[in-house]
Design a protein around this motif. Structure first.
Motif, PDB file in Angstrom:
ATOM      1  N   PRO A  23       0.825  -1.215   0.000  1.00  0.00           N
ATOM      2  CA  PRO A  23       0.000   0.000   0.000  1.00  0.00           C
ATOM      3  C   PRO A  23       0.857   1.263   0.000  1.00  0.00           C
ATOM      4  N   PRO A  24       0.270   2.385  -0.371  1.00  0.00           N
ATOM      5  CA  PRO A  24       1.006   3.652  -0.299  1.00  0.00           C
ATOM      6  C   PRO A  24       1.336   4.009   1.138  1.00  0.00           C
ATOM      7  N   ALA A  25       2.370   4.784   1.332  1.00  0.00           N
ATOM      8  CA  ALA A  25       2.787   5.179   2.678  1.00  0.00           C
ATOM      9  C   ALA A  25       1.763   6.115   3.302  1.00  0.00           C
ATOM     10  N   PRO A  26       1.439   5.910   4.571  1.00  0.00           N
ATOM     11  CA  PRO A  26       0.532   6.823   5.265  1.00  0.00           C
ATOM     12  C   PRO A  26       1.240   8.121   5.641  1.00  0.00           C
ATOM     13  N   GLU A  27       0.480   9.066   6.122  1.00  0.00           N
ATOM     14  CA  GLU A  27       1.059  10.315   6.606  1.00  0.00           C
ATOM     15  C   GLU A  27       2.026  10.023   7.752  1.00  0.00           C
ATOM     16  N   PRO A  28       3.215  10.598   7.729  1.00  0.00           N
ATOM     17  CA  PRO A  28       4.199  10.315   8.790  1.00  0.00           C
ATOM     18  C   PRO A  28       3.704  10.747  10.166  1.00  0.00           C
ATOM     19  N   ASP A  56      13.870   1.481   5.853  1.00  0.00           N
ATOM     20  CA  ASP A  56      13.887   2.851   5.331  1.00  0.00           C
ATOM     21  C   ASP A  56      12.465   3.376   5.149  1.00  0.00           C
ATOM     22  N   ARG A  57      11.589   2.542   4.620  1.00  0.00           N
ATOM     23  CA  ARG A  57      10.189   2.956   4.460  1.00  0.00           C
ATOM     24  C   ARG A  57       9.569   3.259   5.824  1.00  0.00           C
ATOM     25  N   ALA A  58       9.868   2.413   6.789  1.00  0.00           N
ATOM     26  CA  ALA A  58       9.324   2.624   8.131  1.00  0.00           C
ATOM     27  C   ALA A  58       9.848   3.919   8.741  1.00  0.00           C
ATOM     28  N   GLN A  59      11.134   4.130   8.639  1.00  0.00           N
ATOM     29  CA  GLN A  59      11.742   5.325   9.227  1.00  0.00           C
ATOM     30  C   GLN A  59      11.173   6.590   8.606  1.00  0.00           C
ATOM     31  N   ALA A  60      10.835   6.539   7.334  1.00  0.00           N
ATOM     32  CA  ALA A  60      10.323   7.707   6.632  1.00  0.00           C
ATOM     33  C   ALA A  60       8.964   8.163   7.159  1.00  0.00           C
ATOM     34  N   VAL A  61       8.228   7.274   7.822  1.00  0.00           N
ATOM     35  CA  VAL A  61       6.910   7.647   8.358  1.00  0.00           C
ATOM     36  C   VAL A  61       6.903   7.688   9.887  1.00  0.00           C
ATOM     37  N   GLY A  62       8.092   7.647  10.498  1.00  0.00           N
ATOM     38  CA  GLY A  62       8.163   7.816  11.941  1.00  0.00           C
ATOM     39  C   GLY A  62       8.227   6.534  12.742  1.00  0.00           C
ATOM     40  N   PRO A 257       6.122  -2.671   8.513  1.00  0.00           N
ATOM     41  CA  PRO A 257       6.218  -1.715   9.616  1.00  0.00           C
ATOM     42  C   PRO A 257       5.814  -0.293   9.257  1.00  0.00           C
ATOM     43  N   TYR A 258       5.968   0.121   7.988  1.00  0.00           N
ATOM     44  CA  TYR A 258       5.627   1.504   7.644  1.00  0.00           C
ATOM     45  C   TYR A 258       4.122   1.771   7.720  1.00  0.00           C
ATOM     46  N   LEU A 259       3.311   0.711   7.909  1.00  0.00           N
ATOM     47  CA  LEU A 259       1.863   0.899   8.036  1.00  0.00           C
ATOM     48  C   LEU A 259       1.406   1.038   9.485  1.00  0.00           C
ATOM     49  N   ILE A 260       2.332   1.003  10.431  1.00  0.00           N
ATOM     50  CA  ILE A 260       1.989   1.215  11.851  1.00  0.00           C
ATOM     51  C   ILE A 260       1.147   2.480  12.070  1.00  0.00           C
ATOM     52  N   PRO A 261       1.425   3.613  11.374  1.00  0.00           N
ATOM     53  CA  PRO A 261       0.619   4.808  11.631  1.00  0.00           C
ATOM     54  C   PRO A 261      -0.886   4.594  11.465  1.00  0.00           C
TER      55      PRO A 261
END
Length: 294
Positions: A23-28, A56-62, A257-261
């Motif tokens: 999926p696309p990255a959520p808002e950080p 890296d994807r995860a870090q980019a969204v916090g 992990p980048y979908l945690i938000p």
């Protein structure tokens, strides 16, 4: 720094899933948090992301770091290699309850536990996990091996002074009874908590941590939302269990992990809290359980 593990241990089955795009990255997030349980050794999706790409994807969204969980000897070794190669990763090592009967049947459970014992001594291994009981996939003949393995893992967490991540599926009463009878490690986490409000209260009273995954967003998971509301803030953690349990409305697509938000924002709305406030609390809880990532 150790060499980064490049190849996955196994691939996730498609199981008829139609959309295998990430999926696309959520808002950080404004306040960084941690994914305290994921399986990045399992390849999923069309892109075949490497460990570094996932982080890296995860870090980019916090998402400041992840705890890489394990279920057998191979994945446990992978987790340790990942943690030793990248400061954004800590390792959890274990024999999964559904794998314990196979090891026992082959006469190799003690040997496997000895490997977990060795890996648990590594500085960046901060948890035994995932271990516990699963009566959904393992029927009666294999449950004695599950119980023996669970108690051995509890002993290892205590021996090494590290946390323990519990896998509990359709076995709530026996998991709680075992922890009471044997004595739980000081920092015990119910990974992907699957109980209800009453169980959450029991766990809170015992001082356990409850980790909520993307399934807390599922329409049929009111029990998880009820449990979340009664869990003390200082006992809440968040996870993906990636590549599984992708939150609504993205169910069926690969999780990461980048979908945690998405899950964190849902949890904050359920609790009537500011996302940053909840995130700061969960980040502090994560570091309390596993120690510093630095």
């Amino acid at each position: 720094m150790a060499e980064t593990p490049e190849t996955s241990v196994r691939e996730r089955a498609t199981d008829g899933r139609k959309d295998l795009r990430y999926p696309p990255a959520p808002e950080p997030l404004a306040v960084p948090v941690y994914d305290n349980h994921c399986h990045l050794e399992i390849a999923d999706g069309e892109e075949g992301l490497s460990l570094a790409e996932q982080l890296d994807r995860a870090q980019a969204v916090g998402i400041a770091g992840v705890v890489q969980a394990s279920g057998d000897i191979e994945s446990s070794r992978w987790a340790v290699a990942a943690a030793e190669s990248d400061p954004r990763v800590l390792a959890a090592v274990a024999i999964h309850p559904n794998d314990a009967p196979a090891y026992a049947g082959a006469g190799r459970l003690d040997e496997a536990l000895a490997v977990i014992d060795e890996l648990a001594a590594r500085p960046r291994t901060r948890a035994i996990g995932e271990t516990g009981l699963d009566y959904f996939r393992t029927e009666e003949p294999g449950r004695a091996a599950q119980h023996a393995s669970f108690e051995a893992h509890i002993a290892l967490a205590k021996k090494h002074g590290i946390a323990m991540q519990i896998h509990d599926r359709d076995a709530h009463d026996d998991v709680l009874e075992t922890l009471t009878r044997v004595g739980a490690p000081e920092r015990t986490v119910f990974h992907c908590f699957s109980g209800d409000e009453a169980m959450a209260r029991v766990c809170a009273e015992a001082g356990y941590y409850l980790s909520f995954a993307g399934n807390v967003t599922f329409k049929n998971a009111q029990n998880l939302r009820d449990a979340l509301r009664v869990t003390p803030r200082e006992r809440i953690l968040v996870e993906t269990d990636a590549p599984f349990l992708t939150p609504t409305p993205l169910r069926g697509r690969p999780n990461a992990p980048y979908l945690i938000p998405l899950t964190l924002r849902f949890m904050a709305a359920e609790l009537g809290l500011d996302v940053g406030e909840l995130g700061a609390t969960i980040a502090a809880n994560t570091l309390e359980v596993y120690g510093s990532f630095a």
